[in-house]
Scaffold this active site. Structure first.
Site, PDB file in Angstrom:
ATOM      1  N   GLU A  58       0.879  -1.167   0.000  1.00  0.00           N
ATOM      2  CA  GLU A  58       0.000   0.000   0.000  1.00  0.00           C
ATOM      3  C   GLU A  58       0.917   1.217   0.000  1.00  0.00           C
ATOM      4  O   GLU A  58       1.839   1.295   0.828  1.00  0.00           O
ATOM      5  CB  GLU A  58      -0.876  -0.009   1.260  1.00  0.00           C
ATOM      6  CG  GLU A  58      -1.841   1.154   1.226  1.00  0.00           C
ATOM      7  CD  GLU A  58      -2.791   1.239   2.414  1.00  0.00           C
ATOM      8  OE1 GLU A  58      -2.723   0.381   3.309  1.00  0.00           O
ATOM      9  OE2 GLU A  58      -3.578   2.200   2.420  1.00  0.00           O
ATOM     10  N   ARG A  90       6.264 -13.215   9.017  1.00  0.00           N
ATOM     11  CA  ARG A  90       6.881 -11.933   8.683  1.00  0.00           C
ATOM     12  C   ARG A  90       8.254 -11.856   9.323  1.00  0.00           C
ATOM     13  O   ARG A  90       8.555 -12.541  10.304  1.00  0.00           O
ATOM     14  CB  ARG A  90       6.003 -10.766   9.096  1.00  0.00           C
ATOM     15  CG  ARG A  90       5.782 -10.611  10.597  1.00  0.00           C
ATOM     16  CD  ARG A  90       4.643  -9.652  10.887  1.00  0.00           C
ATOM     17  NE  ARG A  90       4.932  -8.308  10.446  1.00  0.00           N
ATOM     18  CZ  ARG A  90       4.171  -7.625   9.597  1.00  0.00           C
ATOM     19  NH1 ARG A  90       3.091  -8.146   9.083  1.00  0.00           N
ATOM     20  NH2 ARG A  90       4.474  -6.382   9.258  1.00  0.00           N
ATOM     21  N   LYS A  92       5.066   0.766   9.328  1.00  0.00           N
ATOM     22  CA  LYS A  92       5.115   2.009   8.557  1.00  0.00           C
ATOM     23  C   LYS A  92       4.575   3.167   9.380  1.00  0.00           C
ATOM     24  O   LYS A  92       5.054   4.285   9.270  1.00  0.00           O
ATOM     25  CB  LYS A  92       4.297   1.859   7.276  1.00  0.00           C
ATOM     26  CG  LYS A  92       5.069   1.165   6.174  1.00  0.00           C
ATOM     27  CD  LYS A  92       4.326   1.239   4.859  1.00  0.00           C
ATOM     28  CE  LYS A  92       3.458   0.030   4.657  1.00  0.00           C
ATOM     29  NZ  LYS A  92       2.818  -0.066   3.363  1.00  0.00           N
TER      30      LYS A  92
HETATM   31  P1  ATP Z   1       3.363  -2.337   8.002  1.00  0.00           P
HETATM   32  O1  ATP Z   1       2.702  -3.356   8.897  1.00  0.00           O
HETATM   33  O2  ATP Z   1       4.817  -2.164   8.243  1.00  0.00           O
HETATM   34  O3  ATP Z   1       2.639  -1.044   7.912  1.00  0.00           O
HETATM   35  P2  ATP Z   1       2.061  -3.562   5.803  1.00  0.00           P
HETATM   36  O4  ATP Z   1       2.075  -5.029   5.859  1.00  0.00           O
HETATM   37  O5  ATP Z   1       0.814  -2.901   6.198  1.00  0.00           O
HETATM   38  O6  ATP Z   1       3.323  -2.994   6.565  1.00  0.00           O
HETATM   39  P3  ATP Z   1       1.907  -3.478   2.985  1.00  0.00           P
HETATM   40  O7  ATP Z   1       2.208  -2.342   2.098  1.00  0.00           O
HETATM   41  O8  ATP Z   1       0.517  -3.937   3.091  1.00  0.00           O
HETATM   42  O9  ATP Z   1       2.459  -3.054   4.385  1.00  0.00           O
HETATM   43  O10 ATP Z   1       2.861  -4.709   2.688  1.00  0.00           O
HETATM   44  C1  ATP Z   1       3.137  -5.188   1.398  1.00  0.00           C
HETATM   45  C2  ATP Z   1       3.571  -6.621   1.485  1.00  0.00           C
HETATM   46  O11 ATP Z   1       4.730  -6.750   2.307  1.00  0.00           O
HETATM   47  C3  ATP Z   1       2.511  -7.510   2.088  1.00  0.00           C
HETATM   48  O12 ATP Z   1       2.379  -8.651   1.272  1.00  0.00           O
HETATM   49  C4  ATP Z   1       3.037  -7.842   3.444  1.00  0.00           C
HETATM   50  O13 ATP Z   1       2.623  -9.107   3.837  1.00  0.00           O
HETATM   51  C5  ATP Z   1       4.546  -7.776   3.237  1.00  0.00           C
HETATM   52  N1  ATP Z   1       5.229  -7.438   4.494  1.00  0.00           N
HETATM   53  C6  ATP Z   1       5.024  -6.359   5.270  1.00  0.00           C
HETATM   54  N2  ATP Z   1       5.798  -6.396   6.361  1.00  0.00           N
HETATM   55  C7  ATP Z   1       6.527  -7.538   6.283  1.00  0.00           C
HETATM   56  C8  ATP Z   1       7.514  -8.164   7.109  1.00  0.00           C
HETATM   57  N3  ATP Z   1       7.910  -7.611   8.255  1.00  0.00           N
HETATM   58  N4  ATP Z   1       8.048  -9.331   6.698  1.00  0.00           N
HETATM   59  C9  ATP Z   1       7.658  -9.895   5.552  1.00  0.00           C
HETATM   60  N5  ATP Z   1       6.743  -9.373   4.732  1.00  0.00           N
HETATM   61  C10 ATP Z   1       6.166  -8.213   5.079  1.00  0.00           C
END
Ligand code: ATP
Ligand code: MG
Length: 547
Positions: free
Chosen positions: A28, A257, A267
């Site tokens: 996102e 993760r 984020k």
């Molecule tokens: P955050 O929780 O840091 O705000 P998010 O998961 O909401 O991150 P997205 O933009 O939705 O952020 O993530 C894009 C992709 O990255 C998703 O498929 C998510 O599963 C993956 N992702 C996010 N954080 C991690 C992590 N710590 N380890 C592995 N994959 C991740």
């Protein structure tokens, strides 16, 4: 050794369920990417590459209130950087381009009696959803006629009401996600970078994501473990919506993760550090963002190797941040040229310096000191030497601890690539610190041609005062303190120290982004952005943990 996702893919290919695999990375655009995202990029891109499949970058841009063009651009840069792909070879899609299809899908659910417009407030919906122990209660609007639902949904579309559209599944389901989840809501924000004011309704993640995957023909939709409980809704959505736009009935798979010690990967939190000016920006070299790691001197290769080393697991765990550091350390050990830079200089005056002593010396910049892998064969450049040099203040001691191999009063030390010197005296500042050291060159002790018979236990680095250049050096510590408790209260206020160091003149010729080993100090990268000579410490020479 193959991981569980590879096993699944291999079975799918063997059985013919899938002809060519297709994966996606679906961020996102509401912030910059971090090292956790790098893990997801490497995993998705790596699988596509390994099985000759396709990989796409898809923006999950379904919430205009939080998203921004700056984030879109930074994400594209980061994905290109990590994967090494050229822009023309990276397929980029935007979920917002599918809003028309998603709307059509929602209408198809209403027409099948599988979705309804609900007038309850978000608070009322939350309350009526029940708990793990207690079933939810049906919304009073659950049995509205299809005709009324279509009319009210159309009003939602034009923001004439503030209702929500809910999937009609089961308020008694043991899975809370299946208790008539909201799939569409009214949002009066502008979709800045793509749709403008075209839409007033926006789909929820659980509804939008499977549709995005199916439109693109994603075969393996890989996400993190928190979404395991959402999988039934993912499958329900694809099984029930009607559209001709789908290329494949996608399936979701979950992996653990990445979490790192001393690092926060949210984020929202990273954005608050930027907004509250606790750091200089998203690409501050202390940030665990991809842009920050790059600024710090990490290479895409070191990050990819780290992600590989972590592997793909089904259970959450925390990886020691020093594991990440070890990858850039060993890479730079093998690739970075050596240079001499004195971080905290004090002057040494060589009282017996005369015409018999050399003014230019050979300095081997391609060899490591005490490290296993030299970069290349002996390569050297000329460095200048004269009566006054700088050494590091920590390399002289009036009160040396045990096993101190550096300069002490009356003691000997070798100047790297130069002579052995003997300390003959010193001067102090009014505050008691050392102002200046006096020394003598030991006759016939030139490095490589030493017949002096004097044994100096230690070798220290130095630079000539006449030719030294001032460089700004940024020394970093972790952003978070090593304490238990809420990360919001753990911010390390001393994570950055800036010093003016004295460096070999040669560093004037360095390029932005070029890395060096400052011998005996650590690995440093010339800052990508600053025009002046600014060096960021990538990582110390040795793991502080082990020493
Ligand atoms: P955050 O929780 O840091 O705000 P998010 O998961 O909401 O991150 P997205 O933009 O939705 O952020 O993530 C894009 C992709 O990255 C998703 O498929 C998510 O599963 C993956 N992702 C996010 N954080 C991690 C992590 N710590 N380890 C592995 N994959 C991740
Ligand atoms: Mg997310």
């Amino acid at each position: 050794m193959s991981n569980f996702l590879e096993d699944i893919i291999e079975k799918d290919l063997e059985s013919g369920n899938v002809k060519t695999i297709k994966t996606r990375f679906p961020p996102e655009p509401n912030g910059y990417l971090h090292i956790g995202h790098a893990k997801s990029i490497c995993l998705n891109y790596g699988l596509a590459k390994k099985y000759n499949g396709e990989f796409v970058l898809r923006f999950d841009d379904t919430n205009p209130l939080k998203e921004d063009t700056e984030y879109v651009n930074s994400i594209i840069d980061d994905v290109l950087w990590i994967t090494g792909l050229k822009k023309e070879d990276l397929k980029i899609y935007y979920a917002s381009d599918y809003f028309g299809i998603m709307h059509e899908c929602a209408v198809s659910l209403i027409e099948k009696g599988l979705a309804y417009v609900c007038e309850l407030s978000p608070e009322e919906i939350r309350k009526s959803r029940g708990t793990f122990e207690k079933k939810g209660t049906n919304s009073p609007h659950r049995n509205r006629s299809i005709k009324d639902n279509l009319k009210l949904f159309d009003e939602m579309k034009n923001a004439k009401n503030g209702f929500v559209l809910r999937a009609k599944i089961d308020m008694a389901s043991p899975n809370m996600n299946m208790r008539d989840p909201i799939i569409y809501r009214v949002l009066k924000g502008e979709h800045h970078f793509r749709q403008g004011n075209k839409w007033q309704i926006y789909p929820m993640y659980d509804f939008a994501h499977p549709i995005e995957d199916a439109i693109e023909g994603i075969t393996h939709s890989i996400c993190t473990l928190e979404f395991e409980d959402h999988r039934p809704l993912y499958d329900w959505t694809l099984a029930n919506v009607n559209t001709k736009a789908f290329k494949f009935r996608s399936r979701q798979f979950e992996f653990a993760r990445l979490n790192l010690t001393r690092t926060i990967m949210s984020k929202r939190y990273l954005k608050s550090l930027v907004d509250e000016k606790k750091v200089e920006g998203w690409d501050d070299a202390r940030m665990p963002t991809i842009a920050g790691l790059r600024r710090r001197g990490y290479t895409p290769n070191s990050i990819r190797n780290f992600c590989l080393s972590v592997g793909v697991a089904k259970a959450n765990s925390e990886v020691d941040v020093r594991q990440l550091e070890s990858f850039i350390r060993s890479e730079l050990n093998a690739t970075a040229h050596r240079a001499m830079t004195v971080i905290r200089p004090i002057e040494v005056e060589i009282t017996n310096f005369d015409e018999t002593h050399k003014r230019t010396l050979d300095f081997s910049y391609g060899l490591s000191i005490g490290l296993e892998r030299p970069i290349e064969k002996e390569v050297s450049r000329k460095i200048s030497f004269s009566k006054k040099i700088y050494i590091d203040e920590s390399d002289f001691s009036l009160d040396p601890p045990e096993k101190y191999n550096r300069l002490v009063k009356g003691g000997f030390v070798r100047l790297k690539s130069a002579y052995i010197i003997k300390c003959t005296g010193y001067e102090k500042n009014p505050d008691g610190s050392i102002k200046k050291v006096f020394a003598e060159i030991v006759p016939d002790s030139l490095s490589g041609n030493d017949t002096s018979g004097v044994k100096a236990k230690g070798v220290i680095h130095w630079v000539d005062t006449k030719t030294a250049v001032d460089v700004k050096v940024r020394l970093y510590d972790y952003l978070l303190n090593d304490e238990e408790g809420d990360f919001l209260n753990k911010l390390n206020e001393n994570s950055l120290e800036i010093v003016i160091a004295k460096a070999e003149k040669h560093l004037e010729k360095s390029k932005q982004g070029e890395s060096f080993q400052f011998i005996r100090e650590g690995y440093f990268v010339r800052d990508e952005k600053a025009k002046e000579l600014v060096f960021n410490r990538v990582v110390a020479l040795k793991d502080s943990f082990k020493s």
